[in-house]
Design a protein around this motif. Structure first.
Motif, PDB file in Angstrom:
ATOM      1  N   PRO A  14      46.171  47.208  38.878  1.00  0.00           N
ATOM      2  CA  PRO A  14      44.846  47.724  39.245  1.00  0.00           C
ATOM      3  C   PRO A  14      43.866  47.684  38.071  1.00  0.00           C
ATOM      4  O   PRO A  14      43.488  48.725  37.511  1.00  0.00           O
ATOM      5  N   LEU A  15      43.429  46.485  37.722  1.00  0.00           N
ATOM      6  CA  LEU A  15      42.559  46.314  36.560  1.00  0.00           C
ATOM      7  C   LEU A  15      41.079  46.277  36.929  1.00  0.00           C
ATOM      8  O   LEU A  15      40.228  46.173  36.047  1.00  0.00           O
ATOM      9  N   ASP A  16      40.770  46.321  38.214  1.00  0.00           N
ATOM     10  CA  ASP A  16      39.386  46.416  38.661  1.00  0.00           C
ATOM     11  C   ASP A  16      39.387  47.092  40.028  1.00  0.00           C
ATOM     12  O   ASP A  16      40.450  47.462  40.550  1.00  0.00           O
ATOM     13  N   GLU A  17      38.217  47.284  40.608  1.00  0.00           N
ATOM     14  CA  GLU A  17      38.121  48.030  41.867  1.00  0.00           C
ATOM     15  C   GLU A  17      38.879  47.344  42.997  1.00  0.00           C
ATOM     16  O   GLU A  17      39.583  47.997  43.780  1.00  0.00           O
ATOM     17  N   GLU A  18      38.764  46.032  43.090  1.00  0.00           N
ATOM     18  CA  GLU A  18      39.435  45.304  44.156  1.00  0.00           C
ATOM     19  C   GLU A  18      40.952  45.445  44.054  1.00  0.00           C
ATOM     20  O   GLU A  18      41.640  45.749  45.038  1.00  0.00           O
ATOM     21  N   ARG A  19      41.485  45.245  42.861  1.00  0.00           N
ATOM     22  CA  ARG A  19      42.927  45.329  42.686  1.00  0.00           C
ATOM     23  C   ARG A  19      43.425  46.774  42.816  1.00  0.00           C
ATOM     24  O   ARG A  19      44.553  47.009  43.246  1.00  0.00           O
ATOM     25  N   THR A  20      42.581  47.750  42.466  1.00  0.00           N
ATOM     26  CA  THR A  20      42.957  49.149  42.650  1.00  0.00           C
ATOM     27  C   THR A  20      43.118  49.475  44.123  1.00  0.00           C
ATOM     28  O   THR A  20      44.079  50.140  44.533  1.00  0.00           O
ATOM     29  N   THR A  21      42.181  48.993  44.946  1.00  0.00           N
ATOM     30  CA  THR A  21      42.289  49.180  46.396  1.00  0.00           C
ATOM     31  C   THR A  21      43.575  48.553  46.916  1.00  0.00           C
ATOM     32  O   THR A  21      44.308  49.157  47.717  1.00  0.00           O
ATOM     33  N   GLU A  22      43.873  47.353  46.456  1.00  0.00           N
ATOM     34  CA  GLU A  22      45.076  46.655  46.908  1.00  0.00           C
ATOM     35  C   GLU A  22      46.343  47.417  46.537  1.00  0.00           C
ATOM     36  O   GLU A  22      47.265  47.556  47.356  1.00  0.00           O
ATOM     37  N   VAL A  23      46.395  47.937  45.313  1.00  0.00           N
ATOM     38  CA  VAL A  23      47.588  48.665  44.881  1.00  0.00           C
ATOM     39  C   VAL A  23      47.763  49.936  45.701  1.00  0.00           C
ATOM     40  O   VAL A  23      48.885  50.294  46.092  1.00  0.00           O
ATOM     41  N   ARG A  24      46.670  50.624  45.994  1.00  0.00           N
ATOM     42  CA  ARG A  24      46.776  51.847  46.802  1.00  0.00           C
ATOM     43  C   ARG A  24      47.306  51.547  48.200  1.00  0.00           C
ATOM     44  O   ARG A  24      48.107  52.316  48.740  1.00  0.00           O
ATOM     45  N   VAL A  25      46.892  50.438  48.765  1.00  0.00           N
ATOM     46  CA  VAL A  25      47.421  50.035  50.073  1.00  0.00           C
ATOM     47  C   VAL A  25      48.905  49.689  49.949  1.00  0.00           C
ATOM     48  O   VAL A  25      49.725  50.071  50.796  1.00  0.00           O
ATOM     49  N   GLN A  26      49.273  48.987  48.885  1.00  0.00           N
ATOM     50  CA  GLN A  26      50.674  48.625  48.679  1.00  0.00           C
ATOM     51  C   GLN A  26      51.550  49.863  48.518  1.00  0.00           C
ATOM     52  O   GLN A  26      52.670  49.910  49.037  1.00  0.00           O
ATOM     53  N   VAL A  27      51.056  50.867  47.793  1.00  0.00           N
ATOM     54  CA  VAL A  27      51.815  52.106  47.606  1.00  0.00           C
ATOM     55  C   VAL A  27      52.007  52.813  48.942  1.00  0.00           C
ATOM     56  O   VAL A  27      53.109  53.287  49.265  1.00  0.00           O
ATOM     57  N   ALA A  28      50.943  52.876  49.747  1.00  0.00           N
ATOM     58  CA  ALA A  28      51.042  53.504  51.062  1.00  0.00           C
ATOM     59  C   ALA A  28      52.025  52.748  51.941  1.00  0.00           C
ATOM     60  O   ALA A  28      52.827  53.344  52.676  1.00  0.00           O
ATOM     61  N   PHE A  29      51.990  51.428  51.869  1.00  0.00           N
ATOM     62  CA  PHE A  29      52.886  50.601  52.667  1.00  0.00           C
ATOM     63  C   PHE A  29      54.331  50.830  52.243  1.00  0.00           C
ATOM     64  O   PHE A  29      55.220  50.993  53.091  1.00  0.00           O
ATOM     65  N   ALA A  30      54.579  50.847  50.933  1.00  0.00           N
ATOM     66  CA  ALA A  30      55.946  51.031  50.434  1.00  0.00           C
ATOM     67  C   ALA A  30      56.507  52.383  50.854  1.00  0.00           C
ATOM     68  O   ALA A  30      57.681  52.495  51.227  1.00  0.00           O
ATOM     69  N   ALA A  31      55.660  53.422  50.806  1.00  0.00           N
ATOM     70  CA  ALA A  31      56.119  54.756  51.198  1.00  0.00           C
ATOM     71  C   ALA A  31      56.486  54.779  52.675  1.00  0.00           C
ATOM     72  O   ALA A  31      57.500  55.364  53.074  1.00  0.00           O
ATOM     73  N   ARG A  32      55.686  54.140  53.496  1.00  0.00           N
ATOM     74  CA  ARG A  32      55.958  54.084  54.932  1.00  0.00           C
ATOM     75  C   ARG A  32      57.191  53.214  55.208  1.00  0.00           C
ATOM     76  O   ARG A  32      57.995  53.525  56.097  1.00  0.00           O
ATOM     77  N   ALA A  33      57.360  52.145  54.436  1.00  0.00           N
ATOM     78  CA  ALA A  33      58.492  51.243  54.637  1.00  0.00           C
ATOM     79  C   ALA A  33      59.825  51.932  54.362  1.00  0.00           C
ATOM     80  O   ALA A  33      60.864  51.523  54.889  1.00  0.00           O
ATOM     81  N   ALA A  34      59.787  53.001  53.552  1.00  0.00           N
ATOM     82  CA  ALA A  34      61.025  53.721  53.225  1.00  0.00           C
ATOM     83  C   ALA A  34      61.667  54.340  54.462  1.00  0.00           C
ATOM     84  O   ALA A  34      62.877  54.586  54.486  1.00  0.00           O
ATOM     85  N   THR A  35      60.865  54.584  55.510  1.00  0.00           N
ATOM     86  CA  THR A  35      61.402  55.184  56.728  1.00  0.00           C
ATOM     87  C   THR A  35      61.138  54.338  57.976  1.00  0.00           C
ATOM     88  O   THR A  35      61.369  54.797  59.093  1.00  0.00           O
ATOM     89  N   ASP A  60      39.310  45.431  57.265  1.00  0.00           N
ATOM     90  CA  ASP A  60      38.535  45.931  56.128  1.00  0.00           C
ATOM     91  C   ASP A  60      38.385  47.450  56.203  1.00  0.00           C
ATOM     92  O   ASP A  60      38.460  48.150  55.180  1.00  0.00           O
ATOM     93  N   ALA A  61      38.148  47.968  57.400  1.00  0.00           N
ATOM     94  CA  ALA A  61      38.043  49.423  57.571  1.00  0.00           C
ATOM     95  C   ALA A  61      39.356  50.098  57.223  1.00  0.00           C
ATOM     96  O   ALA A  61      39.387  51.156  56.572  1.00  0.00           O
ATOM     97  N   LEU A  62      40.466  49.485  57.638  1.00  0.00           N
ATOM     98  CA  LEU A  62      41.792  50.009  57.307  1.00  0.00           C
ATOM     99  C   LEU A  62      42.005  50.080  55.797  1.00  0.00           C
ATOM    100  O   LEU A  62      42.483  51.082  55.263  1.00  0.00           O
ATOM    101  N   LEU A  63      41.660  48.996  55.113  1.00  0.00           N
ATOM    102  CA  LEU A  63      41.834  48.945  53.665  1.00  0.00           C
ATOM    103  C   LEU A  63      41.023  50.040  52.992  1.00  0.00           C
ATOM    104  O   LEU A  63      41.506  50.725  52.078  1.00  0.00           O
ATOM    105  N   ASP A  64      39.799  50.213  53.430  1.00  0.00           N
ATOM    106  CA  ASP A  64      38.924  51.194  52.804  1.00  0.00           C
ATOM    107  C   ASP A  64      39.432  52.618  53.018  1.00  0.00           C
ATOM    108  O   ASP A  64      39.504  53.415  52.067  1.00  0.00           O
ATOM    109  N   ILE A  65      39.822  52.948  54.241  1.00  0.00           N
ATOM    110  CA  ILE A  65      40.310  54.302  54.532  1.00  0.00           C
ATOM    111  C   ILE A  65      41.605  54.584  53.785  1.00  0.00           C
ATOM    112  O   ILE A  65      41.783  55.652  53.189  1.00  0.00           O
TER     113      ILE A  65
END
Length: 207
Positions: free
Chosen positions: A93-114, A15-20
């Motif tokens: 990202p249609l609400d706060e929960e899904r917005t958090t999830e999308v931001r984590v997914q974007v960070a993951f995808a960027a890291r996965a590129a390398t 949970d701390a990871l998701l929030d940061i």
């Protein structure tokens, strides 16, 4: 006296990871930051997540788990087209929960590129989601598409929804909830031309 419920340490850390990650991006994720946010010792974080890739892998895994849980609990009915719309909206990202999830997914995808290990995880999830979309398209269609055509449409749908989600969390107010839901409706219209009267559309579910 009722027993006190103690959450597993790994859940607290995740949970701390998701929030940061959602608030500050992957660059701010560190053992020290996660330990401080979770209120634990640095060694505790290192025990569960020895590397940054391990931390992000855990955060992404939790996001995927949450999305799967929500989708499995959706009240779906006989209108398969409407069901498809409802499921695709869970990826936006249609609400706060899904917005958090999308931001984590974007960070993951960027890291996965390398990162080959994260790229393998990303590929597996994309294949799984794409296959589910293809199955939904098959139910909503008229049986005219081959399995390969359905998979092609599913990849297009997933890529389009991922792109919408990315732009929504990276562009401020350029894409609001109304614009996102309308875009999904138009995407499904393009993939599954409405039967009968031209331009008609099934009633859209709430965001």
């Amino acid at each position: 006296m009722a027993p006190v419920s103690i959450r597993p340490t790994k859940d607290v850390l995740t949970d701390a990871l998701l929030d940061i990650t959602a608030r500050h991006g992957l660059e701010r994720v560190s053992v020290r930051q996660v330990a401080a946010a979770a209120g634990v010792a640095i060694g505790t974080v290192q025990h569960y997540f020895p590397t940054k890739d391990a931390m992000l892998d855990a955060a992404f895994g939790e996001v995927v788990r949450r999305i799967r849980a929500r989708v499995s609990n959706l009240a779906l009915g006989p209108d398969v087209r409407r069901n498809l719309t409802t499921v695709l909206r869970e990826l936006l990202p249609l609400d706060e929960e899904r917005t958090t999830e999308v931001r984590v997914q974007v960070a993951f995808a960027a890291r996965a590129a390398t990162s080959p290990s994260l790229a393998a995880v990303q590929a597996g999830i994309l294949a799984e989601v794409s296959e589910s979309i293809a199955e939904a398209l098959a139910l909503a269609g008229r049986g005219d598409d081959t399995p390969e055509e359905l998979r092609r449409k599913a990849r297009i749908a997933l890529a389009a929804v991922d792109g919408l989600a990315l732009h929504a969390v990276s562009s401020g107010s350029w894409l609001d909830a109304a614009a996102l839901t309308d875009a999904v409706d138009q995407l499904i219209d393009a993939l599954l031309p409405t039967r009968g009267v031209s331009g008609s559309r099934a009633t859209s579910p709430a965001p």
